[in-house]
Motif scaffolding. Structure first.
Motif: not given
Length: 601
Positions: A244-249
Motif C-alpha cells: 500500500f502506498g500514497t502520493s505522500h510517499r
C-alpha cells in the motif's frame, strides 16, 4: 436367595417396561450437502439433548414416546426446528439440514459472553467487521481503519508526535479496552501503539462492544472494548502480500506465510511501514504530520488436539521511530534546546496463549498474556523514559447445564508494573536521599455469568464480577442483558444495563506533565471511576422481492459517569494533586447503520 432373585426379576422387568415406553432419534446434520461436526441437538421444552460427532451424526436415546420439536444449531449457521414423533421401542431416523446465515447476524462472535455464539443469538450487542470492509478504504494501520465504524472515533491527541487514542460513544480513550484474541494486551501506556503495526493479513475479524464490559474484562472496559481476532494458522492462506502506498510517499507492506508442521500449524506475519517525508504545506517550518518507521513481527502456532480442544501460542515484537518538529532537526539535536523536535522510540513485545485443559466432559480454558512496553521519548529538552510490564492470567469454566441454561465462571489475575524517570515513581530514603519506587498494582478477580433461554425467542443474561485492587480495595461490577428475536434472525431486540469501572494508572496517562520537580500528592483514598450504562439495540434484516437485502442496526445509549480522577496542576505549582472530582458526566446518543446489498453486481 429367593428374595435376591425376586428383586433381580423386578429390576429387569422395570428396565424392559422402560425400554418399551421410550424410543430414540438418530440422524446426521448437514449444511449444503456437507456434514456439520459438533452441532447441538435437543428436544424443545425438555432437558434432553446431545452433540453431534465430528461426522455430524447424533443419537438421542431414552426419549419418552410422544411428539416433539427437535431443535438443532451450530456456530455460523441458522438454527432450525423439525417435528419428530418417537414411538416406544423404536428408533426414528431424521436427517437435519442447517442453512447458512443470509446476513451478518449469522456470524460468530465471542466478545459479548466469552463463548462462541451466533451473533443473532448473542444477548449482548456485538458489532462485527471483517478485513473486507477495511480494504474498501485502505489505511496504513488498524488505528486509522477504525474511523469507519459508527460511534468509534480514533482521535489524534498530538499533531507533532502523532499519539492518539480511541473514543467509543463519546467517552475518552482511556475508557476503551483493546484486546487481541480476547486478552488485554494493550495497556494504558501504549493504546495507540498497540493498534499500529497489526497487519491486515493477520486479522480474521474485529469485534466491537459499546458500553461497559467490566463484568467480563475488568478495568478499562468502561466505554467499551475492541477485540482483534487473529487468523487461525490452519485456515490462513499459505502466502499473502499487501502493498500500500500514497502520493505522500508513505509505503506499507504486509507479508504473511502459513504452513502445517505435523500436528501444528503456524502463521508468520510481518508489517513494515515507512514514511520519512517532512511535509510542510503551510510553510511554518514545522512538520504537518510526524514521520514514522515501523516494523512488527507476529508469529502464531496452533495444535490439533482430540475433541477439538484449543491450544495456541503467539508472540509479537513491535518497534517504531516517530518524529515531529522543526524541519532542520536531526537526531543529534535530540534532547537539546537549539532546534525543537519530538522524537519517540517504542519497543514492545507480547506473548499470549490459550490451552483447554484435558478434562473429559468439561470446558476449562486457561489463558495468559505478558507484555513489556519500553518508551524512550524526547519532547524538546524533556526526556521521558518509561517501562511497563503487564501480566494477565485467566481460568474459565463453561458448562451447558441444559439446552436452555449456560453457566460461565472464571478467575483472573492481573499485575501491572511501571517505572519511569519522573518524580512520579521516585521517593526519598534515609537522609532525604532519592530512591526509585516503581508502581505496582495487583488485581485478582472472580466473575460469574448465567445465561437463560427463557423461551425460544428470548434470552436473559446476568453477570457479576468481584475484583480486589491493591490500591482501591474491593470492586463489584454487575450487568443484565435481555434479548428477544425471531428464530431466523430477521429481527432482534437487545436491552443492556451494566456497570463499568476503571482503575486509573496515575503515572502513564499524563506522563509529559510529570517531568520536573513536582511532588505527586494523593490527599485521599481514591475511588475507582464508575459508570452506569443503558443500551437499547435493534437489528432488522429485510429480503426484498428483487433479491436485494437491507440490514438496519440502531442503538440508543445513555451513560452516567462518576468519580472522575483528574490531576490538579494549579493549586500548588510544586505539586500534582490527584483526587476524585465531585459531580458527574453524561454521554447519550443514537446510532444508525444501514447496509444494502444488491442482487446483481
Amino acid at each position: 436367595m429367593k428374595h435376591i432373585l425376586l428383586c433381580l426379576f423386578v429390576f429387569v422387568s422395570n428396565l424392559a417396561v422402560q425400554a418399551q415406553s421410550t424410543g430414540s432419534v438418530r440422524g446426521v446434520v448437514r449444511s449444503e450437502g456437507k456434514e456439520v461436526p459438533f452441532a447441538s441437538i435437543g428436544l424443545k421444552g425438555t432437558t434432553l439433548g446431545t452433540t453431534a460427532d465430528e461426522h455430524g451424526s447424533f443419537v438421542l436415546s431414552k426419549v419418552p414416546a410422544g411428539s416433539y420439536k427437535l431443535v438443532s444449531s451450530a456456530v455460523g449457521l441458522l438454527p432450525t426446528e423439525r417435528n419428530v414423533s418417537v414411538a416406544a421401542g423404536q428408533t426414528t431416523t431424521l436427517n437435519l439440514s442447517l442453512n447458512p446465515s443470509a446476513n451478518a447476524l449469522g456470524d460468530v462472535v465471542v466478545s459479548g459472553t466469552l463463548n462462541e455464539v451466533i451473533r443473532s443469538e448473542s444477548p449482548v450487542a456485538v458489532e462485527l467487521y471483517s478485513p473486507k470492509l477495511f480494504r474498501k478504504n485502505p489505511a496504513v494501520c488498524l488505528f486509522e481503519n477504525l474511523a469507519m465504524i459508527n460511534g468509534v472515533r480514533p482521535q489524534l491527541n498530538c499533531n507533532v508526535c502523532g499519539t492518539g487514542d480511541i473514543h467509543i460513544n463519546g467517552l475518552e480513550g482511556p475508557y476503551t479496552m483493546v484486546l487481541i484474541d480476547g486478552m488485554p494486551l494493550v495497556s494504558s501506556l501504549s493504546t495507540v501503539y498497540g493498534l499500529s503495526g497489526i497487519p491486515s493479513s493477520l486479522i480474521e475479524r474485529v469485534e466491537v462492544v459499546k458500553g461497559p464490559a467490566s463484568t467480563l474484562y475488568g478495568s478499562e472496559a468502561v466505554g467499551g472494548l475492541i477485540n482483534v481476532i487473529t487468523k487461525n494458522p490452519a485456515k490462513a492462506p499459505r502466502f499473502s502480500a499487501d502493498l500500500f502506498g500514497t502520493s505522500h510517499r508513505d509505503v506499507n507492506l504486509d507479508l504473511g506465510v502459513a504452513r502445517k508442521i505435523g500436528a501444528a500449524s503456524t502463521l508468520l506475519s510481518t508489517n513494515l511501514y515507512h514514511y520519512n517525508q517532512r511535509r510542510d504545506v503551510n510553510d511554518d517550518g514545522f512538520t504537518d504530520v510526524p514521520t514514522q518507521q515501523r516494523v512488527s513481527v507476529f508469529n502464531k502456532w496452533t495444535w490439533a488436539r482430540p475433541e477439538q480442544r484449543v491450544a495456541n501460542l503467539a508472540g509479537r515484537y513491535y518497534y517504531e521511530d516517530r518524529f515531529g518538529g522543526q524541519l532542520n532537526w536531526t537526531p543529534e539535536h535530540r534532547g537539546q534546546d537549539s532546534i525543537y523536535g519530538e522524537s519517540v522510540y517504542t519497543s514492545r513485545y507480547e506473548l499470549l496463549g490459550q490451552y483447554q485443559l484435558p478434562v473429559r466432559g468439561q470446558r476449562l480454558m486457561l489463558s495468559g498474556t505478558f507484555n513489556q512496553h519500553r518508551q524512550n521519548s524526547a519532547y524538546g529538552t524533556t526526556l521521558y523514559r518509561a517501562l511497563q510490564r503487564v501480566g494477565f492470567g485467566q481460568l474459565t469454566w463453561a458448562k451447558e447445564l441444559s439446552i436452555r441454561h449456560n453457566l460461565l465462571t472464571g478467575a483472573t489475575y492481573r499485575t501491572t508494573w511501571y517505572d519511569d524517570n519522573t518524580p512520579a515513581t521516585a521517593t526519598t530514603g534515609p537522609n532525604d536521599t532519592p530512591r526509585n519506587a516503581p508502581d505496582l498494582v495487583q488485581l485478582p478477580g472472580l466473575f460469574a455469568q448465567d445465561e437463560w433461554r427463557l423461551t425460544p425467542d428470548a434470552t436473559l443474561l446476568m453477570g457479576l464480577r468481584y475484583d480486589y485492587n491493591s490500591r482501591h480495595g474491593s470492586i463489584l461490577s454487575p450487568r443484565l442483558n435481555y434479548k428477544w428475536g425471531r428464530p431466523d434472525g430477521s429481527q432482534v431486540w437487545r436491552v443492556g444495563l451494566g456497570n463499568g469501572y476503571r482503575v486509573v494508572n496515575l503515572f502513564t496517562e499524563d506522563h509529559a506533565a510529570l517531568t520536573g520537580a513536582r511532588q505527586v500528592v494523593v490527599p485521599e483514598a481514591l475511588k475507582p471511576e464508575r459508570s452506569w450504562n443503558v443500551n437499547v439495540n435493534y437489528n432488522r434484516f429485510l429480503q426484498l422481492n428483487s433479491g436485494a437485502t437491507v440490514t438496519l442496526d440502531a442503538s440508543v445509549f445513555y451513560t452516567y459517569f462518576t468519580n472522575k480522577i483528574s490531576p490538579d496542576y494549579d493549586t500548588d505549582p510544586n505539586q500534582i494533586i490527584y483526587r476524585n472530582l465531585n459531580g458527574y458526566a453524561v454521554s447519550r446518543g443514537f446510532t444508525l447503520n444501514t447496509d444494502v446489498a444488491l442482487a446483481r453486481p
